[in-house]
Design an enzyme around this catalytic site. Structure first.
Site, short mmCIF file in Angstrom:
data_model
loop_
_atom_site.label_atom_id
_atom_site.label_comp_id
_atom_site.label_asym_id
_atom_site.label_seq_id
_atom_site.Cartn_x
_atom_site.Cartn_y
_atom_site.Cartn_z
N LYS A 80 -12.72 4.30 8.94
CA LYS A 80 -13.00 5.54 8.19
C LYS A 80 -14.50 5.80 8.13
O LYS A 80 -14.95 6.94 8.17
CB LYS A 80 -12.42 5.39 6.78
CG LYS A 80 -12.70 6.54 5.83
CD LYS A 80 -11.88 6.39 4.57
CE LYS A 80 -12.37 7.34 3.49
NZ LYS A 80 -13.28 6.73 2.54
N HIS A 97 0.85 -1.19 0.00
CA HIS A 97 0.00 0.00 0.00
C HIS A 97 0.89 1.24 0.00
O HIS A 97 2.02 1.19 0.49
CB HIS A 97 -0.89 0.00 1.24
CG HIS A 97 -1.97 -1.01 1.18
ND1 HIS A 97 -3.24 -0.69 0.80
CD2 HIS A 97 -1.98 -2.33 1.43
CE1 HIS A 97 -3.99 -1.78 0.83
NE2 HIS A 97 -3.25 -2.79 1.21
#
Length: 934
Positions: free
Chosen positions: A591, A141
């Site tokens: 999130k 990532h």
């Protein structure tokens, strides 16, 4: 996690001694760095670096306001990180030497003591060890802000720092070591510290290969050694650990080259190349180890009589290999152990497939699977034991057996991941190619989707022939699956992991993958029906998806096709039970709902899915998609393992290691050993200690309290995200636009290129808040929830405070929240908020954040009965050492951000572009200071 392992696990018994070492070593390395800077003419900067870590960062100076300040502080923070890492290693060594191997929490010594104290005998523990399996999965990532070249310099610096621990160096040798350190520092200073171009996937593959090839194989024997040392120190029978294949299993996975979720650069060719490289490096590794074994096994038949089974196998290999074997036998006369390992080496597989077709020459015999090689190595080991050379078997052959069991012929299993939205588009194109009207497939309801999928899965006809063009998504999906199918056909399933579906939201998302597999031959028709050769794995990510997960899993596990496929996979793996892997994502749920609600949704989803799997007669293998920060699932390993629901481990842990976390945990040998030992020892102990379904399950009263707390926390968090002007505030009060312009990973920051919060990946979301010291995703909503609980249900608040000390999952999440609160800074937040141009928006949003932060601090102190500085002095000290340097960097970044944005808004793009590199340097430097990007 802002200040991650290894410095977190436990406060030293003598913290002042540890802090003194950190400060002394930091003074030494910063002194060396200052000498380098002074020699290069940066006098003011050199003076500031000499004071690095103190409360006074140095007076403002032209040199300190230039881009070189950010570069210097970035290096200084890396020096501090290395100093702290080395101090933690040395502290553990001293503690174990003084207090015994059980002194450190989470390692083998302490966990074996826990197990024996719980009444488990040595035989019971030893019997359970081979059922334990740990598989870290390395991912790329965009969370690693440092170039591979810079990381290599950091590794060299760390080794020089460790070398200083030698207490018998002469004065001249110490001076030479200082000069070597300064040379590396100058090289680092003169090396570009940011990515000029976005790194290619191939460079990320090479980085992962470094760990798989050069680090983990070296550490593997040390891990086994640590287990044996703790076993003996605990008074347990050492003979129970003699068989190397009866130890906990360690394997590795990778997403690099296979993860194509929102990643247009992971093409089918990249996947095929990655699979080939992994196999090539695995075989090269084993070849090197076998070659070394030939050198070491110089036992003479004049002194020892070789066992008959060894001689029999030697004759068989000679016959199989023909004339080629004569060279090996003549080179090692009267040394049968060398001879047989030499013939094993001769029989070793090549990387490329054998030639086929007319005129192809028959290849020499080769090992087709690791199991065949393992049998021959076991024979070599047993023959040594038979002649009384058990010590040599343990020292020379067993490590190779362990290496083979760990890395096989594939090094790491490559997962293939794609987003369900891309699969929808691909399937729409395939349906249209097959003559159906599927253009709007993504809009179909689930009933219509399943009707078409069930019909197609019963039919053996493919949609089209290989080579046909269907559309961008379909061609990429099928191209990837064909690359995998080609590898499986040549070398078997061993090097391929799972087919993972991101954003799994319905049963049809999983069945579509089986349809793609059928198109390329990864699923085949048998008399009983279609069977898929590879595991299909749902990835549940958002809070809503986690709630739906049990129902989706139930529909999946009761589907006849799935049952057949699991049976087939069990046969191929030689397993005793049906196993379904399920991946849970920590990032998007956080999130989406905030840290507290995310944690609770993950916990409850695991519990519910375990019930579903038990009813279906299937064992679940949870795959934890943890990121590098607390808000994305990170935290001290031993605490994380104790916080997993009862029976969710099952002795089988799979988890991601992402971005900068890989270097932080595994770049250096002793730190790597420590972190892998935490995983192996913790998984073993937590599995054996929590065997019943209700062990560690919260009471009904606590469950009700947590439900209320998490509802309130999520509501407060969502109120902030939906507040008018919040997205404007985020874009202007954080450097998210700079992060989006950076080149720190090969994958884009957004999944589908849409400029919305939903499309923004969790990584840049966390990274941007971290840079501006808000760290909102790691604490926001907790203060309001605790205040509401105490106000409306004081008895429940008191229960929560009591259970905080008794129930590990609650302690884990609340300690993580307190770490994030400590790492945030209200004064720095306020400075960044001044970048928001609309005063109304600025005041509206910041006042909400400020109020919540103060609430969170107040109630955490009440809950924990004391300030953080007293409860966790080690964390407080590491924050204190960074405070002044970070303050200077934040101020520099804020000034540059304002100028950069003004230039861009006024159309002066050339001048704006000139400011981007110094801005990126501040991003890099703050990331070094915070020890995290996301």
């Amino acid at each position: 996690m802002p200040f991650p392992e290894p410095s977190e696990p436990r406060v030293s018994d003598q913290p002042l001694e540890l802090f003194a070492k950190v400060e002394a070593d930091l003074t030494y390395v910063c002194g060396c760095f200052a000498e380098v800077l002074r020699d290069l003419g940066h006098l003011a900067l050199a003076s500031a670096i000499e004071r690095f870590g103190s409360a006074d960062p140095g007076a403002a100076d032209a040199d300190l306001c230039s881009s070189v300040m950010a570069q210097a502080y970035s290096i200084a923070f890396q020096l501090l990180n290395a100093v702290e890492e080395n101090a933690a290693v040395q502290d553990r060594r001293v503690r174990e030497d003084r207090l015994g191997l059980a002194a450190e929490p989470g390692l083998w010594g302490e966990n074996l003591r826990r197990l024996t104290s719980a009444g488990l005998g040595a035989e019971a523990i030893a019997a359970a060890l081979p059922r334990v399996r740990v598989e870290p999965v390395l991912t790329a990532h965009p969370t690693e802000a440092k170039r591979a070249t810079v990381l290599e310099h950091h590794r060299e610096l760390y080794l020089l720092l460790v070398a200083r621990e030698n207490q018998v160096w002469t004065r001249a040798e110490r001076q030479e070591a200082r000069e070597s350190l300064k040379a590396v520092l100058e090289r680092l200073w003169r090396t570009g510290n940011i990515f000029v171009e976005r790194p290619e996937v191939s460079s990320e593959v090479r980085n992962v290969l470094h760990y798989l090839r050069d680090v983990f194989p070296v550490v593997l024997p040390l891990l086994d050694q640590r287990l044996r040392q703790a076993w003996v120190a605990g008074g347990l029978d050492a003979c129970l650990l003699d068989d190397p294949l009866r130890l906990p299993r360690l394997s590795f996975g990778s997403w690099v080259g296979g993860d194509r979720d929102g990643h247009p650069f992971v093409t089918p060719e990249v996947t095929a190349t990655t699979l080939r490289l992994l196999r090539q490096e695995a075989i090269a590794l084993l070849r090197r180890q076998l070659t070394e074994l030939v050198r070491r096994l110089s036992l003479s038949s004049h002194l020892l009589t070789p066992p008959s089974d060894l001689l029999r196998r030697l004759a068989e290999l000679q016959q199989e290999l023909g004339p080629a074997s004569e060279v090996v036998l003549r080179a090692n006369p009267a040394e049968p152990w060398r001879q047989i390992v030499g013939l094993i080496l001769l029989r070793f597989p090549s990387v490329e497939p054998e030639p086929e077709g007319p005129g192809a020459q028959p290849a020499r015999p080769q090992y087709r699977a690791p199991g065949e090689l393992s049998a021959d190595l076991a024979l070599v080991a047993s023959s040594l034991v038979a002649v009384g050379a058990a010590r040599l078997a343990r020292a020379e052959v067993y490590p190779l057996c362990r290496s083979l069991a760990t890395f096989g012929f594939h090094l790491a299993a490559l997962d293939i991941r794609q987003n369900s939205r891309v699969h929808d588009a691909a399937l729409a194109q395939l349906l249209s190619a097959g003559g159906d009207d599927g253009a709007d497939y993504a809009e179909w309801d689930e009933g219509r989707r399943l009707e078409v999928l069930e019909r197609e899965l019963r039919s053996p006809r493919p949609f089209s022939l290989p080579g046909a063009v269907h559309g961008a998504e379909a061609d990429l999906v099928l191209g990837c699956y064909r690359a995998v199918a080609g590898h499986v056909a040549q070398f078997g399933r061993e090097g391929v992991g799972a087919l993972i579906v991101s954003m799994t939201r319905r049963l049809s998302d999983l069945l579509a993958v089986v349809l793609f597999a059928r198109e390329v031959g990864l699923a085949e028709y048998r008399s009983e029906g279609l069977v898929c050769a590879l595991p299909v794995v749902p990835l549940f990510e958002t809070a809503d998806d986690l709630r739906s997960a049990p129902d989706i899993l139930s529909s999946w596990l009761t589907h006849p096709l799935v049952r057949r496929s699991l049976e087939r996979q069990r046969e191929c793996d030689g397993a005793s039970e049906l196993v379904q892997q399920v991946m849970i994502g920590y990032s998007d749920s956080n999130k989406d709902a905030g840290i507290l609600a995310s944690w609770w949704e993950l916990y409850r989803a695991q519990q519910a899915m375990l019930v579903v799997a038990e009813r279906a007669g299937v064992r679940l293998r949870f795959f934890h998609g943890r990121g590098g920060t607390i808000s994305r699932g990170a935290g001290p390993t031993h605490r994380f393992l104790s916080a997993v629901p009862a029976r969710a481990l099952g002795g089988d842990l799979r988890l991601t290691e992402q971005g900068e976390t890989i270097a932080q945990k595994y770049a250096n040998k002793l730190t790597c050993t420590y972190n892998l030992e935490l995983l192996l020892a913790g998984t073993t102990a937590e599995t054996l200690l929590r065997v019943s379904a209700d062990h560690g399950t919260p009471s009904e009263a606590l469950t009700e309290t947590l439900e209320m707390l998490c509802r309130a926390s999520r509501a407060a968090y969502r109120d902030l995200l939906e507040l008018d002007g919040f997205l404007v505030f985020h874009r202007q009060a954080t450097p998210i636009d700079v992060i989006e312009a950076s080149r720190i990973g090969s994958r884009p920051t957004r999944r589908h290129g849409v400029g919305s919060l939903a499309d923004l990946r969790a990584i840049p979301w966390v990274f941007s808040w971290s840079q501006a010291r808000y760290l909102i995703s790691g604490w926001y909503g907790v203060g309001s929830a605790l205040a509401e609980l105490r106000r409306e249900r004081p008895a429940s608040f008191a229960l929560l405070a009591r259970e905080l000390r008794a129930w590990a999952p609650l302690a884990y999440v609340m300690k993580n929240v307190s770490t994030n609160v400590a790492s945030a800074s209200l004064s720095v937040m306020r400075d960044y908020s001044e970048l928001v141009r609309d005063e109304t928006v600025r005041l509206r949003v910041f006042e909400r954040i400020e109020r919540e932060f103060e609430l969170c601090c107040e109630f955490l102190e009440e809950l924990f009965e004391g300030p953080l500085a007293l409860r966790r002095p080690r964390l407080w000290q590491t924050l204190k050492l960074r405070q002044a340097g970070l303050a200077a960097l934040h101020q520099r970044q804020i000034e540059l951000l304002a100028r950069w944005r003004d230039l861009g808004d006024s159309g002066r793009s050339a001048e704006s572009s000139e400011l981007l590199p110094p801005l990126l340097l501040t991003v890099n430097a703050i990331a070094s200071g915070m020890r995290t990007t996301g």
